[in-house]
Write an enzyme that holds these catalytic residues in place. Sequence first.
Site, mmCIF file in Angstrom:
data_model
loop_
_atom_site.group_PDB
_atom_site.id
_atom_site.type_symbol
_atom_site.label_atom_id
_atom_site.label_comp_id
_atom_site.label_asym_id
_atom_site.label_seq_id
_atom_site.Cartn_x
_atom_site.Cartn_y
_atom_site.Cartn_z
ATOM 1 N N ALA A 652 30.463 31.288 43.204
ATOM 2 C CA ALA A 652 31.067 30.053 43.700
ATOM 3 C C ALA A 652 30.587 28.851 42.897
ATOM 4 C CB ALA A 652 30.727 29.853 45.181
ATOM 5 N N HIS A 653 29.683 29.088 41.937
ATOM 6 C CA HIS A 653 29.145 28.015 41.102
ATOM 7 C C HIS A 653 29.285 28.420 39.638
ATOM 8 C CE1 HIS A 653 26.073 27.772 44.645
ATOM 9 N NE2 HIS A 653 27.247 27.242 44.988
ATOM 10 N N GLN A 654 30.001 27.620 38.863
ATOM 11 C CA GLN A 654 30.146 27.883 37.440
ATOM 12 C C GLN A 654 29.601 26.684 36.677
ATOM 13 O OE1 GLN A 654 33.430 27.753 39.329
ATOM 14 N NE2 GLN A 654 32.621 29.610 40.265
#
Length: 719
Positions: A652-654
């Site tokens: 969910a975090h890039q």
Amino acid sequence: MVKKWSLSPPQMEALAAVCDTFLPAVEPPAGADGSIAEYFRTSASMAGTPDHLAVLFGKIRHPLLVLGRPALWGLSTAVGTLLLCGRKSISGEFPYIRRFSKVEQEKREKIMLSWANSNFFIFRLLFISHKILTHILYFTQVNEELDNISWKAMGYKINDHLPSMNQQLGDIKPEHTSNFSGGPLEKGIISLKSKEEALKKLHDLGYSVNSQKNSSFIIKCDAVVVGSGSGGGVIAGVLAKEGYKIIVLEKGRYLSSSSFPLYEGESLDQMYLGNGIVASDNMEVFVLAGATVGGGSTVNWSASIRTPEHVRKEWSEELDLKMFQSEVYENALNVVSQRIGVQSEIEKEGFNNMILRQGCEKLGIPVEVIPRNAGSDHYCGSCCFGCKGERKQGVAQTWLLDMVTSGNGAILPECQAEKVIISKEVAKGVRFKFNGNQIATIESKVTIVACGAISTPALLKKSGLKNRNIGKNLHLHPVVMAWGYFSDSDSSSWPESEKRSYEGGIMTAMSSKHLVSENSNYGAVIQTPALHPGMFSIVMPWISGEDMKKRMLKFARTAHIITLARDRGSGTVYSPSYINYKMDKSDEENLQRGLETALRILAAAGADEIGTHHRMGEVLEVKEASEEEFERFVTEESRRRLKKMSCPIGSAHQMGSCRMGVDPAAAAVRPTGETWEVEGLFVADTSVFPTALGVNPMLTVQAIAYCTAGSVLSKLAEK
């Protein structure tokens, strides 16, 4: 316009057979009646899932999608079925070789399991792609009554805590809810679906607008910001309050709180990148990224965690980015925290988080409160669909609102930036596409690209930038989960029998230090996720159709705990639909340690059953197991390999795909956020992170963007 895949009747028959293999009509458990019996007796094809899947195939842009048609063609023939399925497809009766739809259910299930465990990538790919798509559609699609065949049986109810909203939208079909407008940003939202009206509104707001002979037009402003998320939104708000005229381009739709989707499937389709279906090229990591006005801040889980001190020290001392240990950055953290209302009080904790907290306390594992950009009474389990009560203070409720109320900003939703206009190595604006293939231009003094770590690299490359770091060094914060089932069979059940897994604040508790090495500052954190039926179904292991339906019955009382790694491994973004990523061995080991801890936490909290999402699907009945059996189970399950699609890995975090640095040989942008190659072109999103962060990134990206806004103001002052 999205086109349904054009499949021949034999191919549709094969697709229906695949869907029914995963979710067949089976006899309900003894004594089951009503909604549970109906759920068990309704197969995927009876629910219309294959038709929905043919439409979804038309939306997905994964590079391996091309394999879908040949596979369905093969399964629609007897010879093709034999080649794809082997001896398991052969019948003991004539005709001995049959197409897939004519193979018995039991044999079809064995074929699917053989694909899942195959040494050949192509078969694992066919299994995981069809398993995921079939399940997410079956458990999210709604009928004409806006209901799903499984929800009542599973104990899932839409927005129990928002009855007034249900009444307001109760007679409206989900595909119509996105037509609502309004909300605090309304006067700054410029929809180009009615071009003449939009241009007049821009003119009335003080923008210079010049129409062209080819039906195009040019808007002039001080700064154009591409992307309205936590990076772009902050810069837009800061610049507008300083008196500069700002245009924000947003690829996604604008949805006010009154028009946020009530349904998981609609939310994924309308508010997430790639309609919620984005994966690495090898399908090992699945990516969730917001794609709506407000970006990820509109659909995230409220966690507002300051940049960890060890990360600030690392970036400052090891990478020579002195800003991160400066008073300027500390002030930026304070300013953005105050603006989005970060606080750490909780009046009432939800199902997953109270289990995490109790399990940690019983094991002596440090557990802390997660600061959130929402009030202490915020008990919304569906912020991943947008916070309908607007209690969560995302970018749309704060920084973009500042821009709109200043009278100096406008947002153009559903506009795709095509290219940054560059002349003599100076950014001059952006060319963008709207209403299909219509093209227009924004001329500006400075340009800020804030499309997110997945989309920013592609825009920079299309604009002619050559820095070799653009698109490289992508970090994903890989996540795996453990689950625990807590029965509510009697009044003494804990958590209380009325508690449900999908209700309450999504993130309020975490353990951030227990699994982080003091020597390397790498490791994993323990938190909780948001899982509604669709997402729950795609991560749960599939052993058989009947087993899966039984697992889903326990949805409402199944807690999940995630382990999130600060990854050393990295990848490359070639396009928003083509992402390569390789997890480092140390990352896998950290995730395995996290899974072991999560299983122990769930058991300590009183779970009746525990397990992971590994494809073997093993389950331990905790209260019936001896200490030796428990230890063996936890050890074996946590040491299983996570690669080769053996266990769902999420992100969910890039971050990091245009990383910041002091040397163009190692970084895509300067410490100021300006690109090395083009003057007046800034990047302001998570792509500038020098390394993986290790915690939820919203506060960090806003603080960096706030600092970058200072650099942009200096550049504007020069002009």
